[in-house]
Design an enzyme around this catalytic site. Structure first.
Site, PDB file in Angstrom:
ATOM      1  N   GLU A 171      -1.977   5.069   2.827  1.00  0.00           N
ATOM      2  CA  GLU A 171      -1.973   3.648   2.473  1.00  0.00           C
ATOM      3  C   GLU A 171      -3.356   3.097   2.104  1.00  0.00           C
ATOM      4  O   GLU A 171      -3.490   2.283   1.184  1.00  0.00           O
ATOM      5  CB  GLU A 171      -1.361   2.826   3.618  1.00  0.00           C
ATOM      6  CG  GLU A 171       0.139   3.000   3.771  1.00  0.00           C
ATOM      7  CD  GLU A 171       0.518   4.175   4.665  1.00  0.00           C
ATOM      8  OE1 GLU A 171       1.719   4.323   4.950  1.00  0.00           O
ATOM      9  OE2 GLU A 171      -0.377   4.949   5.076  1.00  0.00           O
TER      10      GLU A 171
ATOM     11  N   HIS B 194      12.687   5.840  13.479  1.00  0.00           N
ATOM     12  CA  HIS B 194      12.561   6.078  12.039  1.00  0.00           C
ATOM     13  C   HIS B 194      13.347   7.331  11.647  1.00  0.00           C
ATOM     14  O   HIS B 194      13.504   8.261  12.438  1.00  0.00           O
ATOM     15  CB  HIS B 194      11.084   6.260  11.696  1.00  0.00           C
ATOM     16  CG  HIS B 194      10.759   6.157  10.245  1.00  0.00           C
ATOM     17  ND1 HIS B 194      10.871   7.226   9.381  1.00  0.00           N
ATOM     18  CD2 HIS B 194      10.313   5.119   9.498  1.00  0.00           C
ATOM     19  CE1 HIS B 194      10.504   6.841   8.174  1.00  0.00           C
ATOM     20  NE2 HIS B 194      10.157   5.577   8.211  1.00  0.00           N
TER      21      HIS B 194
ATOM     22  N   ARG C  39       2.383   8.511   9.345  1.00  0.00           N
ATOM     23  CA  ARG C  39       2.023   9.912   9.086  1.00  0.00           C
ATOM     24  C   ARG C  39       0.762  10.333   9.824  1.00  0.00           C
ATOM     25  O   ARG C  39       0.660  11.469  10.291  1.00  0.00           O
ATOM     26  CB  ARG C  39       1.827  10.131   7.573  1.00  0.00           C
ATOM     27  CG  ARG C  39       3.111  10.159   6.763  1.00  0.00           C
ATOM     28  CD  ARG C  39       2.798  10.272   5.281  1.00  0.00           C
ATOM     29  NE  ARG C  39       4.018  10.249   4.478  1.00  0.00           N
ATOM     30  CZ  ARG C  39       4.673  11.329   4.078  1.00  0.00           C
ATOM     31  NH1 ARG C  39       4.230  12.522   4.414  1.00  0.00           N
ATOM     32  NH2 ARG C  39       5.754  11.227   3.341  1.00  0.00           N
TER      33      ARG C  39
ATOM     34  N   GLU D 173      -0.253  -9.053  -0.885  1.00  0.00           N
ATOM     35  CA  GLU D 173      -0.875  -8.486   0.318  1.00  0.00           C
ATOM     36  C   GLU D 173      -2.089  -7.633  -0.070  1.00  0.00           C
ATOM     37  O   GLU D 173      -2.235  -6.479   0.310  1.00  0.00           O
ATOM     38  CB  GLU D 173       0.123  -7.683   1.161  1.00  0.00           C
ATOM     39  CG  GLU D 173      -0.347  -7.476   2.604  1.00  0.00           C
ATOM     40  CD  GLU D 173       0.691  -6.806   3.487  1.00  0.00           C
ATOM     41  OE1 GLU D 173       1.533  -7.518   4.046  1.00  0.00           O
ATOM     42  OE2 GLU D 173       0.631  -5.566   3.632  1.00  0.00           O
TER      43      GLU D 173
ATOM     44  N   HIS E 280       5.955   5.571  13.612  1.00  0.00           N
ATOM     45  CA  HIS E 280       6.391   6.406  12.487  1.00  0.00           C
ATOM     46  C   HIS E 280       5.280   6.872  11.558  1.00  0.00           C
ATOM     47  O   HIS E 280       5.518   7.688  10.677  1.00  0.00           O
ATOM     48  CB  HIS E 280       7.407   5.624  11.633  1.00  0.00           C
ATOM     49  CG  HIS E 280       6.782   4.509  10.848  1.00  0.00           C
ATOM     50  ND1 HIS E 280       6.519   3.283  11.402  1.00  0.00           N
ATOM     51  CD2 HIS E 280       6.349   4.448   9.570  1.00  0.00           C
ATOM     52  CE1 HIS E 280       5.961   2.501  10.495  1.00  0.00           C
ATOM     53  NE2 HIS E 280       5.831   3.185   9.381  1.00  0.00           N
TER      54      HIS E 280
ATOM     55  N   ASP F 170       0.786  -1.235   0.000  1.00  0.00           N
ATOM     56  CA  ASP F 170       0.000   0.000   0.000  1.00  0.00           C
ATOM     57  C   ASP F 170       0.820   1.289   0.000  1.00  0.00           C
ATOM     58  O   ASP F 170       0.331   2.331   0.404  1.00  0.00           O
ATOM     59  CB  ASP F 170      -0.917   0.009   1.228  1.00  0.00           C
ATOM     60  CG  ASP F 170      -0.173  -0.308   2.523  1.00  0.00           C
ATOM     61  OD1 ASP F 170       1.058  -0.040   2.592  1.00  0.00           O
ATOM     62  OD2 ASP F 170      -0.808  -0.810   3.468  1.00  0.00           O
TER      63      ASP F 170
END
Length: 381
Positions: free
Chosen positions: A134, A243, A212, A120, A210, A98
């Protein structure tokens, strides 16, 4: 007959971990020429995975730039893929999951009329802004793909509800295949601290954060909760590979830098991460992949998000949604650290994500699609 040219496209560390065993499986098939195109959406973290799995890309777009945006990532992937497809002439392109690389790779394949296999496939939260971007990336790829490799039956059902009924396979998740090659009981870390952690006398808590959609107030609360958990549990050592995002780095260091039993370290190579996970007590994360990996190793997971596109693990009891609120995170972490029965219930639950043969099923499905083999049986957890 000439070999099928199957090109795997990926660009981030999580994608690489999950696609690497598939690249290897495809290469082992005499009917297939396994090609690898990387976008390097995450340059350093991608390269460490390629090194672990001994993969040399056939094409490298090398798109990463400082403080890149979703628009720059997508546009560079899209234009760079033009050249890669024209040069390598694949019969099928495989994308994973994604990411922006996934969406751009699938769209570019469509523009070139090359069939797409989505590894996936079928994960959904039904909130287009969480995870962001995603959720929308994977829905857009579903509109393009020809073959859908679903980790679980629930993922397949999601696609059926959306009117997608052809080319669906339940394969398990390729990350379980990856763990078979990376985890070793006598493993020695290259990160010195990890060899010296008191695994037998302390509870090692592995943390990642991490995403967004957690930027801003949610991440502030998450980091404050982690600090509270560390300060109130002398028997805990919290290990956080931070990250590389400047937003994440700044927030993590402001909250956690000066706490004695918190270790902020550089991002880890895939094999280091998997072996640390194997030896830790529990995992606290907003990552998608760790929700699948940790249960395979018998480690409870607290998910630092409001929802998950991996409800199978919640249903199985290997994962709990802790959310992003300070009080909820602290309460749920305290329970796992202080209540042996609550811990055992999660640690001993059955992992629903695979048996380590997802890549074999995917390769078989690709050959079946081209009339070169039998249709593989679905994975059942």
């Amino acid at each position: 007959m000439s070999k099928l040219r199957i090109m795997s496209v990926f660009g981030t560390r999580p994608e690489a971990i999950k696609m690497a065993p598939l690249v290897k499986e495809l290469a082992a098939r005499p009917e297939i020429e396994s090609l690898c195109c990387v976008t390097a959406q995450h340059r350093e973290m991608l390269d460490s995975v390629l090194e672990v799995f001994s993969i040399t890309p056939d094409w490298d777009l090398n798109i990463m730039t400082p403080r890149q945006t979703l628009s720059t990532i997508t546009s560079k992937c899209l234009t760079g893929m033009d050249e890669a497809i024209d040069a390598l002439r694949p019969d099928m392109i495989l994308v994973h999951g994604d990411t922006s690389t996934t969406f751009a790779g699938a769209l570019s394949a469509f523009y070139h009329k090359v069939p797409v296999g989505h590894v996936e496939a079928g994960l959904r939260t039904y909130d287009k802004y969480s995870p962001y971007p995603e959720e929308m990336n994977r829905k857009l790829v579903s509109a393009i793909a020809d073959l859908f490799f679903c980790p679980t039956e629930a993922n397949r059902q999601n696609l059926l509800r959306e009117g997608i009924s052809e080319g669906l396979f339940v394969t398990g998740n390729t990350v379980i295949d990856a763990l078979k090659t990376t985890v070793s009981k006598d493993y020695r870390f290259t990160t010195k601290l990890l060899n010296e952690l008191p695994y037998d006398s302390k509870k090692i808590v592995l943390v990642t954060c991490h995403r967004r959609e957690n930027y801003g107030a949610p991440m502030e609360d998450i980091m404050a909760a982690l600090a509270q958990v560390a300060r109130t549990h002398d028997d805990v050592e919290l290990v956080y590979p931070v990250h590389l995002s400047p937003v994440v780095q700044e927030c993590a260091r402001r909250h956690l830098d000066r706490i004695a039993n918190v270790h902020l370290i550089e991002p880890l190579a895939a094999d280091e991460m998997h072996n640390l996970m194997d030896r830790c007590y529990m995992v606290m994360t907003d990552s998608g992949g760790l929700q699948e990996e940790a249960p395979a190793l018998g480690k409870p997971v607290l998910v630092l998000r409001r929802e998950t596109e991996r409800p199978e693990a919640v249903a199985a009891g290997t994962v709990k949604l802790a959310g992003v609120a300070y009080d909820d995170i602290v309460r749920m972490a305290d329970e796992l650290l202080e209540d042996p029965a609550a811990y055992a219930a999660m640690a001993k639950a059955v992992n629903p994500y695979g048996d380590g043969f997802a890549c074999r099923r995917i390769a078989d499905a690709v050959l079946w699609h081209f009339g070169l083999g039998e249709k593989p049986e679905d994975f059942h957890s």
